[in-house]
Scaffold this motif. Structure first.
Motif, PDB file in Angstrom:
ATOM      1  N   ARG A   5      43.893  52.939  45.887  1.00  0.00           N
ATOM      2  CA  ARG A   5      43.729  52.884  47.263  1.00  0.00           C
ATOM      3  C   ARG A   5      43.303  51.410  47.489  1.00  0.00           C
ATOM      4  NH1 ARG A   5      37.356  55.163  48.248  1.00  0.00           N
ATOM      5  NH2 ARG A   5      36.629  54.077  46.479  1.00  0.00           N
ATOM      6  N   LEU A   6      42.842  50.386  46.480  1.00  0.00           N
ATOM      7  CA  LEU A   6      42.447  48.999  46.673  1.00  0.00           C
ATOM      8  C   LEU A   6      43.951  48.406  46.439  1.00  0.00           C
ATOM      9  CD1 LEU A   6      39.294  48.982  44.687  1.00  0.00           C
ATOM     10  CD2 LEU A   6      39.661  49.190  47.237  1.00  0.00           C
ATOM     11  N   LEU A   7      44.975  49.195  46.246  1.00  0.00           N
ATOM     12  CA  LEU A   7      46.401  48.419  45.743  1.00  0.00           C
ATOM     13  C   LEU A   7      46.164  47.466  44.670  1.00  0.00           C
ATOM     14  CD1 LEU A   7      47.518  47.605  49.526  1.00  0.00           C
ATOM     15  CD2 LEU A   7      48.021  49.612  48.321  1.00  0.00           C
ATOM     16  N   LEU A   8      45.586  47.903  43.758  1.00  0.00           N
ATOM     17  CA  LEU A   8      45.533  47.106  42.418  1.00  0.00           C
ATOM     18  C   LEU A   8      46.136  47.881  41.474  1.00  0.00           C
ATOM     19  CD1 LEU A   8      41.630  46.275  42.578  1.00  0.00           C
ATOM     20  CD2 LEU A   8      43.381  44.827  42.523  1.00  0.00           C
ATOM     21  N   ALA A   9      46.397  46.942  40.357  1.00  0.00           N
ATOM     22  CA  ALA A   9      47.125  47.850  39.174  1.00  0.00           C
ATOM     23  C   ALA A   9      46.335  48.359  38.465  1.00  0.00           C
ATOM     24  CB  ALA A   9      47.998  46.598  38.441  1.00  0.00           C
ATOM     25  N   GLN A  10      46.721  49.401  37.562  1.00  0.00           N
ATOM     26  CA  GLN A  10      45.690  49.860  36.464  1.00  0.00           C
ATOM     27  C   GLN A  10      45.459  49.016  35.099  1.00  0.00           C
ATOM     28  OE1 GLN A  10      45.162  53.816  38.406  1.00  0.00           O
ATOM     29  NE2 GLN A  10      44.085  52.635  37.129  1.00  0.00           N
ATOM     30  N   ALA A  11      44.295  48.954  34.542  1.00  0.00           N
ATOM     31  CA  ALA A  11      43.944  48.344  33.096  1.00  0.00           C
ATOM     32  C   ALA A  11      44.934  49.524  32.321  1.00  0.00           C
ATOM     33  CB  ALA A  11      42.744  48.572  32.979  1.00  0.00           C
ATOM     34  N   PRO A  12      45.509  48.938  31.055  1.00  0.00           N
ATOM     35  CA  PRO A  12      46.278  49.710  30.066  1.00  0.00           C
ATOM     36  C   PRO A  12      45.388  50.548  29.336  1.00  0.00           C
ATOM     37  CG  PRO A  12      45.891  47.499  29.458  1.00  0.00           C
ATOM     38  CD  PRO A  12      45.068  47.690  30.616  1.00  0.00           C
ATOM     39  N   ALA A  13      46.236  51.521  28.643  1.00  0.00           N
ATOM     40  CA  ALA A  13      45.914  52.145  27.508  1.00  0.00           C
ATOM     41  C   ALA A  13      44.402  53.167  27.381  1.00  0.00           C
ATOM     42  CB  ALA A  13      45.700  51.197  26.361  1.00  0.00           C
ATOM     43  N   GLY A  14      44.418  53.648  28.650  1.00  0.00           N
ATOM     44  CA  GLY A  14      43.203  54.547  28.702  1.00  0.00           C
ATOM     45  C   GLY A  14      41.972  53.727  29.406  1.00  0.00           C
ATOM     46  N   LEU A  15      42.079  52.642  29.315  1.00  0.00           N
ATOM     47  CA  LEU A  15      41.074  51.817  29.966  1.00  0.00           C
ATOM     48  C   LEU A  15      40.974  51.920  31.507  1.00  0.00           C
ATOM     49  CD1 LEU A  15      38.817  49.843  29.562  1.00  0.00           C
ATOM     50  CD2 LEU A  15      40.309  47.871  29.750  1.00  0.00           C
ATOM     51  N   SER A  16      42.229  52.494  31.941  1.00  0.00           N
ATOM     52  CA  SER A  16      42.211  52.855  33.310  1.00  0.00           C
ATOM     53  C   SER A  16      41.092  53.737  34.220  1.00  0.00           C
ATOM     54  CB  SER A  16      43.629  53.241  33.645  1.00  0.00           C
ATOM     55  OG  SER A  16      43.870  54.693  32.813  1.00  0.00           O
ATOM     56  N   LEU A  17      40.796  54.872  32.979  1.00  0.00           N
ATOM     57  CA  LEU A  17      39.593  55.742  33.689  1.00  0.00           C
ATOM     58  C   LEU A  17      38.315  55.007  33.700  1.00  0.00           C
ATOM     59  CD1 LEU A  17      38.951  58.717  33.718  1.00  0.00           C
ATOM     60  CD2 LEU A  17      38.164  58.443  31.431  1.00  0.00           C
ATOM     61  N   VAL A  18      38.024  53.981  32.834  1.00  0.00           N
ATOM     62  CA  VAL A  18      36.609  53.085  33.103  1.00  0.00           C
ATOM     63  C   VAL A  18      37.064  52.357  34.292  1.00  0.00           C
ATOM     64  CG1 VAL A  18      35.285  51.321  32.168  1.00  0.00           C
ATOM     65  CG2 VAL A  18      36.905  52.884  30.740  1.00  0.00           C
ATOM     66  N   GLN A  19      38.032  51.702  34.696  1.00  0.00           N
ATOM     67  CA  GLN A  19      38.430  50.914  36.034  1.00  0.00           C
ATOM     68  C   GLN A  19      38.327  52.098  36.999  1.00  0.00           C
ATOM     69  OE1 GLN A  19      42.578  49.730  36.309  1.00  0.00           O
ATOM     70  NE2 GLN A  19      41.892  48.146  37.589  1.00  0.00           N
ATOM     71  N   ASP A  20      38.871  53.187  36.954  1.00  0.00           N
ATOM     72  CA  ASP A  20      39.026  53.908  38.128  1.00  0.00           C
ATOM     73  C   ASP A  20      37.406  54.548  38.345  1.00  0.00           C
ATOM     74  OD1 ASP A  20      41.638  53.916  38.392  1.00  0.00           O
ATOM     75  OD2 ASP A  20      42.063  55.875  37.528  1.00  0.00           O
ATOM     76  N   LEU A  21      36.654  54.748  37.429  1.00  0.00           N
ATOM     77  CA  LEU A  21      35.442  55.155  37.765  1.00  0.00           C
ATOM     78  C   LEU A  21      34.560  53.999  38.443  1.00  0.00           C
ATOM     79  CD1 LEU A  21      32.717  56.904  37.163  1.00  0.00           C
ATOM     80  CD2 LEU A  21      32.269  55.598  35.417  1.00  0.00           C
ATOM     81  N   LEU A  22      34.852  52.635  38.149  1.00  0.00           N
ATOM     82  CA  LEU A  22      34.090  51.763  38.846  1.00  0.00           C
ATOM     83  C   LEU A  22      34.554  51.555  40.570  1.00  0.00           C
ATOM     84  CD1 LEU A  22      34.271  48.871  36.217  1.00  0.00           C
ATOM     85  CD2 LEU A  22      32.372  49.990  37.165  1.00  0.00           C
TER      86      LEU A  22
ATOM     87  N   TRP B 140      38.587  36.870  41.649  1.00  0.00           N
ATOM     88  CA  TRP B 140      38.745  37.862  42.647  1.00  0.00           C
ATOM     89  C   TRP B 140      39.692  38.962  42.476  1.00  0.00           C
ATOM     90  CZ3 TRP B 140      35.023  35.531  45.615  1.00  0.00           C
ATOM     91  CH2 TRP B 140      34.730  34.220  45.190  1.00  0.00           C
ATOM     92  N   HIS B 141      39.540  40.074  43.141  1.00  0.00           N
ATOM     93  CA  HIS B 141      40.264  41.151  43.306  1.00  0.00           C
ATOM     94  C   HIS B 141      41.700  40.782  44.069  1.00  0.00           C
ATOM     95  CE1 HIS B 141      39.451  43.150  47.193  1.00  0.00           C
ATOM     96  NE2 HIS B 141      40.756  43.970  46.905  1.00  0.00           N
ATOM     97  N   ASP B 142      41.228  39.946  45.060  1.00  0.00           N
ATOM     98  CA  ASP B 142      42.347  39.589  46.131  1.00  0.00           C
ATOM     99  C   ASP B 142      42.025  38.170  46.487  1.00  0.00           C
ATOM    100  OD1 ASP B 142      44.901  40.876  47.781  1.00  0.00           O
ATOM    101  OD2 ASP B 142      43.569  39.505  48.925  1.00  0.00           O
ATOM    102  N   VAL B 143      43.030  37.305  46.131  1.00  0.00           N
ATOM    103  CA  VAL B 143      42.643  35.866  46.713  1.00  0.00           C
ATOM    104  C   VAL B 143      42.628  35.741  48.482  1.00  0.00           C
ATOM    105  CG1 VAL B 143      43.426  33.680  46.810  1.00  0.00           C
ATOM    106  CG2 VAL B 143      43.317  34.908  44.594  1.00  0.00           C
ATOM    107  N   LYS B 144      43.553  36.588  48.830  1.00  0.00           N
ATOM    108  CA  LYS B 144      43.496  36.538  50.428  1.00  0.00           C
ATOM    109  C   LYS B 144      42.385  36.904  51.128  1.00  0.00           C
ATOM    110  CE  LYS B 144      48.490  37.193  50.953  1.00  0.00           C
ATOM    111  NZ  LYS B 144      48.798  38.014  49.556  1.00  0.00           N
ATOM    112  N   THR B 145      41.745  38.144  50.823  1.00  0.00           N
ATOM    113  CA  THR B 145      40.524  38.686  51.181  1.00  0.00           C
ATOM    114  C   THR B 145      39.399  37.960  50.459  1.00  0.00           C
ATOM    115  OG1 THR B 145      40.722  40.436  49.886  1.00  0.00           O
ATOM    116  CG2 THR B 145      41.708  40.914  51.997  1.00  0.00           C
TER     117      THR B 145
END
Ligand code: ZN
Length: 199
Positions: free
Chosen positions: A16-33, A174-179
């Motif tokens: 929903r933030l138009l960000l790429a996922q962290a790899p190899a299962g770390l995506s779950l930690v990123q998704d929680l945040l 920054w998660h996004d330089v433009k914003t």
């Protein structure tokens, strides 16, 4: 976007933030945040009710399963799981952004199996204990490969989006330089102007 980036499902918390996922299962930690609310972008907290939390977890476990090659997991979230999950999110966030204090150890509800020449792991039980165990195991595994240090939260305090830094020297803030970068630069220049007119 980097060619190696894992593009997130836009129905998920990171997507929903138009960000790429962290790899190899770390995506779950990123998704929680990234379940956290961001009033600045009118984004709600997905851990405020059991239905949005369950939807979040299903998308996130789908990504986890795809990344790790493991069969899909089913974990059910009940209303009583929401507060412990928000607390876990707070702890992981403060730890990832280097503001973490030492905490009491978390007991894990997990199992490790031997088979086909591989060790596999998975959570036991259900609800918050199962999610917590899987999140912490993924964080632990990623801390051994160095991947965890590339999981960062945006420096804009009104944002805090969790992104995976693929830059060569791991210098992205920054998660996004433009914003976020531009918003913060604008705020800093206004503050400087105020100082020069009052001072
Ligand atoms: Zn941001």
């Amino acid at each position: 976007m980097n060619a190696d980036a894992d593009v997130a499902d836009t129905s998920g918390s990171t997507g929903r933030l138009l960000l790429a996922q962290a790899p190899a299962g770390l995506s779950l930690v990123q998704d929680l945040l990234n379940t956290a609310s961001m009033p600045v972008f009118s984004i709600p907290d997905l851990l405020e009710d059991a239905t949005t939390a369950q939807n979040w977890l299903e998308v996130s476990l789908g990504t986890w399963s795809r990344q790790t090659g493991r069969p899909p997991l089913r974990i059910t979230i009940h209303p009583a799981d929401l507060a412990p999950l928000r607390d876990l999110r707070r702890q992981v966030r403060s730890w990832v952004s280097d503001e973490g204090e030492d905490r009491a150890p978390h007991p894990l509800a997990a199992s490790v199996s031997f088979g086909n020449g591989h060790l596999t792991y998975g959570p036991s039980g259900d609800g918050a204990p199962a999610v917590t165990s899987l999140v912490l195991i993924e964080a632990l595994l990623a801390s051994h490969t160095g991947a965890l240090s590339r999981l960062k939260t945006c420096l804009n305090p009104a944002c805090g989006a969790a992104f995976y830094d693929l830059s060569r020297n791991s210098t992205r803030i920054w998660h996004d330089v433009k914003t976020c970068k531009n918003v913060m630069n604008l705020r800093a220049s206004r503050a400087r102007r105020r100082e020069s007119t009052t001072g």
